[in-house]
Motif scaffolding. Structure first.
Motif, PDB file in Angstrom:
ATOM      1  N   ASP B 306       0.553  58.674-105.458  1.00 24.21           N
ATOM      2  CA  ASP B 306      -0.132  59.800-105.894  1.00 24.21           C
ATOM      3  C   ASP B 306       0.089  61.092-105.375  1.00 24.21           C
ATOM      4  O   ASP B 306      -1.485  60.232-104.505  1.00 24.21           O
ATOM      5  N   PHE B 307      -0.186  61.634-105.167  1.00 24.22           N
ATOM      6  CA  PHE B 307      -0.162  62.664-103.484  1.00 24.22           C
ATOM      7  C   PHE B 307      -0.547  64.613-104.047  1.00 24.22           C
ATOM      8  O   PHE B 307      -0.840  65.214-105.014  1.00 24.22           O
ATOM      9  N   ASN B 308      -2.058  64.982-103.537  1.00 18.90           N
ATOM     10  CA  ASN B 308      -3.252  65.652-104.026  1.00 18.90           C
ATOM     11  C   ASN B 308      -3.345  66.504-102.790  1.00 18.90           C
ATOM     12  O   ASN B 308      -3.772  65.788-101.764  1.00 18.90           O
ATOM     13  N   VAL B 309      -2.592  67.517-102.666  1.00 18.53           N
ATOM     14  CA  VAL B 309      -2.698  68.537-101.736  1.00 18.53           C
ATOM     15  C   VAL B 309      -4.041  69.468-101.484  1.00 18.53           C
ATOM     16  O   VAL B 309      -3.613  70.587-102.498  1.00 18.53           O
ATOM     17  N   LEU B 310      -4.827  69.894-101.038  1.00 18.19           N
ATOM     18  CA  LEU B 310      -5.610  71.872-101.090  1.00 18.19           C
ATOM     19  C   LEU B 310      -4.988  72.055 -99.609  1.00 18.19           C
ATOM     20  O   LEU B 310      -4.672  71.819 -99.211  1.00 18.19           O
ATOM     21  N   LEU B 311      -4.146  73.383-100.081  1.00 18.30           N
ATOM     22  CA  LEU B 311      -4.291  73.841 -98.816  1.00 18.30           C
ATOM     23  C   LEU B 311      -4.489  75.475 -98.778  1.00 18.30           C
ATOM     24  O   LEU B 311      -5.450  76.113 -99.604  1.00 18.30           O
ATOM     25  N   ASP B 312      -5.395  75.188 -97.200  1.00 14.42           N
ATOM     26  CA  ASP B 312      -5.733  76.304 -96.959  1.00 14.42           C
ATOM     27  C   ASP B 312      -5.081  77.310 -96.619  1.00 14.42           C
ATOM     28  O   ASP B 312      -4.666  77.729 -95.789  1.00 14.42           O
ATOM     29  N   GLY B 313      -5.168  77.951 -97.356  1.00 16.84           N
ATOM     30  CA  GLY B 313      -3.953  79.878 -97.595  1.00 16.84           C
ATOM     31  C   GLY B 313      -5.068  80.868 -96.967  1.00 16.84           C
ATOM     32  O   GLY B 313      -4.099  82.246 -97.044  1.00 16.84           O
ATOM     33  N   GLY B 314      -6.320  80.901 -96.739  1.00 14.11           N
ATOM     34  CA  GLY B 314      -6.746  82.364 -96.857  1.00 14.11           C
ATOM     35  C   GLY B 314      -6.764  83.475 -97.083  1.00 14.11           C
ATOM     36  O   GLY B 314      -6.856  82.776 -98.851  1.00 14.11           O
ATOM     37  N   ALA B 315      -6.854  84.241 -96.738  1.00  7.62           N
ATOM     38  CA  ALA B 315      -7.160  85.861 -97.875  1.00  7.62           C
ATOM     39  C   ALA B 315      -5.808  86.458 -98.343  1.00  7.62           C
ATOM     40  O   ALA B 315      -6.978  86.611 -99.582  1.00  7.62           O
ATOM     41  N   TYR B 316      -5.068  85.658 -98.628  1.00  2.00           N
ATOM     42  CA  TYR B 316      -3.414  86.109 -99.645  1.00  2.00           C
ATOM     43  C   TYR B 316      -2.856  84.802 -99.849  1.00  2.00           C
ATOM     44  O   TYR B 316      -3.015  84.473 -98.520  1.00  2.00           O
ATOM     45  N   ASN B 317      -1.787  85.556-100.489  1.00  2.00           N
ATOM     46  CA  ASN B 317      -1.344  84.851-101.322  1.00  2.00           C
ATOM     47  C   ASN B 317      -0.101  84.245-100.003  1.00  2.00           C
ATOM     48  O   ASN B 317       0.175  82.823 -99.526  1.00  2.00           O
ATOM     49  N   SER B 318       0.842  85.099 -99.380  1.00  2.00           N
ATOM     50  CA  SER B 318       1.281  85.518 -98.170  1.00  2.00           C
ATOM     51  C   SER B 318       2.436  84.236 -99.101  1.00  2.00           C
ATOM     52  O   SER B 318       3.409  84.474 -99.880  1.00  2.00           O
ATOM     53  N   TYR B 348      -7.440  80.790-101.621  1.00  3.90           N
ATOM     54  CA  TYR B 348      -7.783  81.406-101.239  1.00  3.90           C
ATOM     55  C   TYR B 348     -10.119  81.396-100.096  1.00  3.90           C
ATOM     56  O   TYR B 348     -10.596  80.349-100.781  1.00  3.90           O
ATOM     57  N   THR B 349      -9.085  81.491 -98.914  1.00  3.40           N
ATOM     58  CA  THR B 349     -10.420  81.740 -97.943  1.00  3.40           C
ATOM     59  C   THR B 349     -10.506  82.608 -97.697  1.00  3.40           C
ATOM     60  O   THR B 349      -9.561  83.951 -96.787  1.00  3.40           O
ATOM     61  N   ASN B 350     -11.834  82.763 -96.790  1.00  2.65           N
ATOM     62  CA  ASN B 350     -12.056  84.161 -96.048  1.00  2.65           C
ATOM     63  C   ASN B 350     -11.030  84.256 -94.632  1.00  2.65           C
ATOM     64  O   ASN B 350     -12.257  84.766 -93.721  1.00  2.65           O
ATOM     65  N   LYS B 351     -10.204  83.869 -93.885  1.00  3.42           N
ATOM     66  CA  LYS B 351      -9.400  83.816 -93.214  1.00  3.42           C
ATOM     67  C   LYS B 351      -8.335  84.504 -92.917  1.00  3.42           C
ATOM     68  O   LYS B 351      -7.631  84.857 -94.285  1.00  3.42           O
ATOM     69  N   PRO B 352      -7.317  84.546 -92.154  1.00  2.61           N
ATOM     70  CA  PRO B 352      -6.556  85.134 -91.733  1.00  2.61           C
ATOM     71  C   PRO B 352      -5.314  84.496 -92.385  1.00  2.61           C
ATOM     72  O   PRO B 352      -5.195  82.972 -93.016  1.00  2.61           O
ATOM     73  N   PRO B 353      -4.406  85.021 -93.770  1.00  4.11           N
ATOM     74  CA  PRO B 353      -3.704  84.322 -94.216  1.00  4.11           C
ATOM     75  C   PRO B 353      -2.912  83.372 -93.838  1.00  4.11           C
ATOM     76  O   PRO B 353      -2.728  83.282 -92.971  1.00  4.11           O
ATOM     77  N   ALA B 354      -2.940  82.176 -94.434  1.00  3.17           N
ATOM     78  CA  ALA B 354      -1.871  81.220 -93.930  1.00  3.17           C
ATOM     79  C   ALA B 354      -0.275  81.281 -94.263  1.00  3.17           C
ATOM     80  O   ALA B 354      -0.107  82.464 -95.967  1.00  3.17           O
ATOM     81  N   GLY B 355       0.450  81.297 -94.209  1.00  9.01           N
ATOM     82  CA  GLY B 355       2.353  81.556 -94.438  1.00  9.01           C
ATOM     83  C   GLY B 355       3.245  80.996 -93.788  1.00  9.01           C
ATOM     84  O   GLY B 355       2.959  79.262 -93.696  1.00  9.01           O
ATOM     85  N   ALA B 356       4.578  81.416 -94.203  1.00 12.07           N
ATOM     86  CA  ALA B 356       5.177  79.783 -93.926  1.00 12.07           C
ATOM     87  C   ALA B 356       5.548  79.864 -92.524  1.00 12.07           C
ATOM     88  O   ALA B 356       5.422  80.964 -91.716  1.00 12.07           O
ATOM     89  N   MET B 357       6.011  78.523 -91.790  1.00 16.18           N
ATOM     90  CA  MET B 357       5.984  78.306 -90.784  1.00 16.18           C
ATOM     91  C   MET B 357       6.616  77.270 -90.628  1.00 16.18           C
ATOM     92  O   MET B 357       6.632  75.901 -91.293  1.00 16.18           O
ATOM     93  N   ARG B 358       8.187  76.896 -89.658  1.00 18.26           N
ATOM     94  CA  ARG B 358       8.696  76.325 -89.061  1.00 18.26           C
ATOM     95  C   ARG B 358       8.186  74.061 -90.015  1.00 18.26           C
ATOM     96  O   ARG B 358       7.056  74.306 -89.450  1.00 18.26           O
ATOM     97  N   GLY B 359       8.925  74.394 -91.529  1.00 17.64           N
ATOM     98  CA  GLY B 359       8.742  72.826 -91.973  1.00 17.64           C
ATOM     99  C   GLY B 359       8.071  73.835 -92.852  1.00 17.64           C
ATOM    100  O   GLY B 359       8.283  72.388 -94.238  1.00 17.64           O
ATOM    101  N   PHE B 360       6.846  74.534 -93.039  1.00 16.32           N
ATOM    102  CA  PHE B 360       7.641  75.612 -94.928  1.00 16.32           C
ATOM    103  C   PHE B 360       6.438  73.982 -94.449  1.00 16.32           C
ATOM    104  O   PHE B 360       7.029  73.885 -96.864  1.00 16.32           O
ATOM    105  N   GLY B 361       5.848  73.422 -95.292  1.00 18.14           N
ATOM    106  CA  GLY B 361       4.788  72.493 -95.583  1.00 18.14           C
ATOM    107  C   GLY B 361       5.099  70.873 -95.130  1.00 18.14           C
ATOM    108  O   GLY B 361       4.151  70.033 -95.711  1.00 18.14           O
ATOM    109  N   ALA B 362       6.349  70.879 -94.875  1.00 19.15           N
ATOM    110  CA  ALA B 362       6.512  69.484 -94.254  1.00 19.15           C
ATOM    111  C   ALA B 362       6.204  68.716 -93.581  1.00 19.15           C
ATOM    112  O   ALA B 362       5.618  67.803 -93.187  1.00 19.15           O
ATOM    113  N   PRO B 363       5.296  69.833 -91.826  1.00 10.52           N
ATOM    114  CA  PRO B 363       5.318  69.455 -91.159  1.00 10.52           C
ATOM    115  C   PRO B 363       3.615  68.818 -91.181  1.00 10.52           C
ATOM    116  O   PRO B 363       3.186  67.238 -91.628  1.00 10.52           O
TER     117      PRO B 363
END
Lengths: 294, 758
Positions: B306-318, B348-363
């Motif tokens: 059972d895998f529950n994840v909260l992603l800190d996305g920053g200000a936009y979906n990116s 959404y948080t009030n931070k620079p948006p997170a986006g794709a980065m090498r590994g894309f959710g895998a790291p």
């Protein structure tokens, strides 16, 4: 920001340099290696119309050692030159080490020891070993010269005892005592190309009976200025060296640190590391001193 | 199959290497156009605020200023990469009404020089009404929290669920259940080339944009949309790019501003960011809070997860929606999970948006999953590598409705890395401060899911051949430094049997290269563009084969070979022509119509995630100074399955780069933030390992053949970034007893973990 416009002066004598400084006193900075100054200008943190370069002054890059006189480092001597100098490596290994590991190769090839001191960063790598060696700086202005012990030189982050129209002409370091040892240790997140998060330099000399004749310990990056550890030094001086004494001295060194939390480390970690490094430094100094080499 | 071992699987230096290392390569910021203006951006100084009033009159009046724009001057068309879900498109090139992170773009200036443009920005007066800032996923999802985007109450922009198998029954039959929470931090792509773009007006109200991007086609489409122009009015050209790692895979505000102001002023406009801006305001990897619960039988078989994840996305979906989707996928990879449930929430948080980065959710997913495997192994009394072998996926395995694993060298990787690292002996040996640990990965070879909603094929190629024996390959595949131009040349050379140096390549110019290509991300280029190149090359071969049959009056049972710049009957090599002669004769036969062929690849019937999956295992050996907490990685051992490597040297480069990036992620890279402001905005304080920190390594490629890939190849550039952090974390645990559950593994955490620091 792009570089603002400025005039570069390249005087060929000390007198000419001092005259230029006086003439352009309203908006003037002295340029040695430029590795601290130029980035500040680029960032717009310093506005300056005249840069007075020391790089063509005769003899300014001298590194000379005499058995009676000690070491003299001219204000133009590059960090890499000082770090590679055979006599510095032999008699002042803590300084040589600091000059060889700080910053980056490119910065060491341009930056000077004098500049590192005048920049007066709390984390200045050459400051701690020079404090441990009881160095002084020679300040010159048109009216004359004065010699200031390095201990009295640093006044706060980015602040030192140099007057606006004074030049740091040279650094003088006394001859190390017989039966002495010295060393510098620094901690940083990266193994190279990094600023010291904590730096500790030490110097120990033993008397004929093996008791501690002189002890000096200096810290970098853990107070508003590089500092000596008076309590630690007093605890050691005149006593028979022992693991227990060194442990107590290292603990005392922590009390001279006044670290802050910043982006590089927390105060708590810095304090703990002063303890660890002070112990390691004192142990190394002691074993060098007991080995008889000076 | 590979019929050209001199090219496929060889270790070939890239054609552009010399120019790059000697500084001759031209990047966007090196380019100048006559009459060019320089752009600067005014950014929000507050993390969350309403814009009450903007006055640009002083900026406009400054000598040398040619244009000043604010949101109200623009067409105000929202954009975002997920065109398939229009409500996810939540960005505007310049803020209107509201700013959502410290650095949100508010206005832009074009002036005769950069200093004037920057000075003009400072003269723009903006009155803000500050709103409460939300800087953690916990705060953002708390009851009564301020709302960052009006259409996302609760600040969750996206939920993603995956579920299969009987979870409850799985946990019921488990003898041992682990339930852990891991947190992972944001890090920077830190590409060498900061972003730069030049837009120039073109005849008829058209515009050309040279830009440092990973996705020229996506930029073309979204730029046209935001400008309100037909797609064909926008030409995007990608020159050399100095790295992207996922950070350059969207339309960016300065690309819009350059084009918009170029059209308004009739002059080219350039924007170049500096490192401080990149670190302070640029995209980053998602920080996540990962709650993972896994059940095992007493002999180590996984029963449920059972895998529950909260992603800190920053200000936009990116690219957050894709990261949310993939994180859940990676949570189910590597091992056989009879029952699996994933809930990912993008916050959404009030931070620079997170986006794709090498590994894309895998790291992130794999730091949690692999750490948990190591923790479970210890509790179950099973060796960590053995526990993995017990549960490892195999060729032919299926994730219900999501993916089928068409090739898998995972077990072989585990066995190999155990042997090459001397695992068994070193693991038993307990010397204080020294440790050894393992981490594994699986990764995609391109995505199947059409979130961009393109009407075109996912990858295409055009091949032209000439009577001088050369070829011209046109492709929108986007080399951003990974070497895909060279890889595609190799694939074409191998297929046509001609030398690599015979191939001219034109890439990533949306007005010239065939439509379309989704760009460089998700390790898609080798497999997808490689397949498109092969498709085009085979069509060319069909045009040339008849020439040989007619010329030599061949019996129908013959086959034709393309090798060594010759085309000939396979069984009778004497019956053949040089490649050039063969093209010449074909050209004559076609009465002058050039030999040109289009090839394409779009994954079909390949599940929801990817056409192919790579696998691998990595072992880290570390030494920990137990007084200072400093960790020195002594050696890395890697065994990985990337299918058939096309260019071994390229694969090795990717492996070394991955370890370097993984090392930074594991040990030192971190954004120091206070109230939404990034405090470490240079490389002195944002710590990336240097070459001096790189440990020596040994690596082995496991011999597999991926049927869906060109010449059997699959991904090699991205998956390897994931195993390093969990392997190091396990090695640190082995060395000290400290278990890191919140990256990065810093010296103070180690000391606290072993009780030496309060």
């Amino acid at each position: 920001m792009a570089m603002p416009h400025f005039t570069l002066h390249q005087p060929s004598s000390l007198e000419e340099a001092l005259d230029l400084m006086s003439r352009h006193r309203a908006s003037m900075k002295v340029l040695a290696g430029g590795t601290d100054l130029v980035p500040k200008m680029r960032a717009g943190a310093i506005q300056v119309e005249h840069l007075i370069s020391l790089n063509r002054l005769p003899g300014m890059n001298r590194i000379s050692y005499l058995d009676d006189d000690g070491l003299v480092i001219g204000c133009g001597a590059r960090l890499s030159e000082v770090g590679a100098n055979a006599e510095v490596r032999r008699y002042y290994p803590a300084l040589a080490h600091a000059c060889s590991v700080m910053a980056t190769t490119q910065i060491r090839n341009m930056g000077t020891v004098a500049g590192n001191l005048v920049n007066a960063a709390p984390s200045a790598d050459t400051a701690a070993p020079l404090l441990a060696y009881k160095a002084s700086v020679v300040l010159v202005e048109r009216g004359g010269r004065r010699q200031v012990p390095l201990e009295k030189f640093f006044e706060g982050p980015g602040k030192c005892a140099i007057e606006h129209l004074e030049l740091l002409e040279a650094i003088r370091v006394p001859v190390p005592l017989d039966r002495s040892g010295s060393c510098y240790e620094r901690l940083s997140a990266r193994s190279q190309v990094d600023i010291a998060g904590v730096g500790v330099a030490g110097f120990l000399a033993l008397d004929m009976e093996g008791k501690i004749l002189a002890a000096r310990l200096a810290l970098a990056a853990v107070a508003p200025t590089p500092v000596r550890c008076a309590e630690c030094e007093a605890l050691l001086t005149g006593h028979e060296p022992s693991p227990d004494l060194i442990a107590r001295a290292a603990a005392a060194a922590v009390r001279s640190a006044r670290p802050i939390d910043d982006v590089r480390a927390t105060a708590g970690y810095r304090r703990a590391m002063v303890h660890v490094l002070a112990k390691r430094v004192l142990e190394t100094c002691l074993s060098q001193a007991q080995g008889g080499a000076r | 199959m590979n019929n050209n071992p001199a090219i496929i699987g060889a270790s070939l230096p890239r054609l552009d290497a010399r120019d790059k290392v000697t500084g001759r390569s031209i990047y966007v910021d090196d380019m100048m156009l006559p009459g060019m203006l320089y752009g600067a951006l005014l950014r929000s100084p507050l993390p969350h605020a309403r814009i009450k009033r903007i006055d640009v009159s002083k900026a406009r009046a400054l000598k040398g200023v040619k244009d000043v724009i604010v949101g109200a001057d623009t067409p105000q068309i929202r954009y975002g990469n997920w065109r398939l879900v229009p409500q996810s498109q939540d960005e505007l090139p310049l803020a209107v009404d509201k700013v959502r992170f410290l650095g949100d773009e508010v206005a832009a200036v074009a002036a005769l020089d950069k200093e004037t443009a920057e000075r003009a920005c400072q003269l723009i007066e903006v009155e803000y009404e500050e709103l409460p800032g939300l800087f953690t996923v916990e705060d953002a999802t708390a009851e009564g929290a301020a709302i960052i985007h009006d259409d996302s109450p609760g600040n969750v922009s996206l939920n993603r669920k995956i579920t299969y198998g009987d979870l409850e029954a799985g946990f019921k039959r488990a003898d041992y259940v682990r339930d852990d929470v891991f947190t992972v931090h944001a890090v920077s792509h830190a590409y060498m080339e900061p972003c730069s773009s030049i837009a120039a007006p073109d005849e008829g109200g058209r515009v050309t944009l040279w830009t440092s991007t990973q996705v020229p086609y996506i930029v073309q489409c979204l730029l046209a949309a935001t400008l309100g122009l037909p797609e064909n009015h926008v030409r995007v050209i990608k020159p050399n790019v100095g790295g992207g790692f996922g950070g350059k895979m969207e339309l960016r505000p300065w690309e819009f501003c350059a084009a918009f102001m170029a059209l308004r002023t009739g002059r080219p406009v350039k924007f170049t960011l500096n490192r401080e801006q990149e670190l302070a305001f640029g995209r980053r990897r998602h920080a996540m809070t990962i709650h993972s619960k896994v059940g095992f039988t007493k002999d180590g078989k996984i029963t449920a997860k059972d895998f529950n994840v909260l992603l800190d996305g920053g200000a936009y979906n990116s690219m957050g929606p894709t990261a949310t989707f993939l994180c859940g996928n990676f949570g189910a990879m590597l091992y056989r999970y009879p029952a699996y449930r994933y809930l990912g929430r993008h916050v959404y948080t009030n931070k620079p948006p997170a986006g794709a980065m090498r590994g894309f959710g895998a790291p992130q997913a794999l730091f949690a999953a692999e750490s948990q495997m190591n923790m479970a192994a210890a509790e179950l009394g099973i060796d960590p590598i053995e526990l993995r072998i017990i549960n490892a996926m195999e060729t032919g395995d299926e994730i219900p409705e999501v993916a089928t694993i068409s090739s898998c060298g995972f077990k072989e990787s585990l066995v190999k890395v155990r042997e090459m690292s001397g695992w068994d002996a070193k693991r038993k040996e307990k010397s204080p401060g020294r440790g050894i640990g393992v981490g594994c990965y699986s990764f995609i070879s391109g995505g199947v899911f059409n979130w961009f909603n393109t009407k075109y094929n996912f990858a295409t190629a055009e091949v032209r051949v000439f009577e001088d024996g050369t070829a011209h390959l046109l492709t929108m595949a986007t080399d951003i430094g990974q070497g895909s131009d060279h890889t595609l040349r190799q694939i074409l050379a191998a297929e046509l049997g001609i030398g690599i140096e015979k191939i001219r390549l034109t890439a990533a110019d949306t007005a010239v290269t065939p439509k379309a290509d989704l760009g460089t991300w998700g390790s898609r280029v080798t497999l997808m563009s490689g397949n498109a190149v092969i498709d085009a090359a085979r069509k060319i071969k069909e045009m040339l084969i008849p020439v040989i049959f007619s010329q030599f009056d061949l019996n129908q049972i013959h086959d034709v070979a393309f090798e060594g710049d010759r085309v000939f009957a396979k069984a009778r090599p004497d019956k053949g022509l040089t490649f050039g002669e063969c093209v010449y004769k074909a050209l004559r036969g076609r009465r002058g119509e050039p030999l040109t062929a289009f090839g394409a690849y779009t994954p079909r019937n390949r599940g929801l995630v990817s056409p192919a999956f790579s696998f691998g295992a990595q072992v880290a050996e570390v030494e920990v100074d137990q007084e200072t907490g400093l960790i020195k990685v002594q050696k890395m051992y890697t065994a990985h399955d990337c299918g058939v490597p096309i260019n071994k040297m390229g694969v090795e480069g990717q492996l070394e780069g991955s370890i370097h990036m993984g090392l930074g992620y594991a040990l030192m890279e971190d954004f120091v933030m206070k109230d939404g402001r990034t405090l470490n905005t240079n490389f002195l304080d944002y710590k990336i390992p240097t070459a001096q920190d790189m440990p020596p390594g040994e690596s082995v490629e496991i011999d597999t053949y991926e049927p869906e890939g060109p010449f059997g190849a699959k991904e090699a550039g991205e998956g390897l970034v994931s195993p390093t952090a969990p392997a190091i974390a396990e090695a640190v645990h082995h060395a000290t007893g400290y278990r890191c559950m919140d990256l990065p593994i810093t010296p103070p955490k180690v000391l606290k973990g072993i009780g030496k620091l309060k």
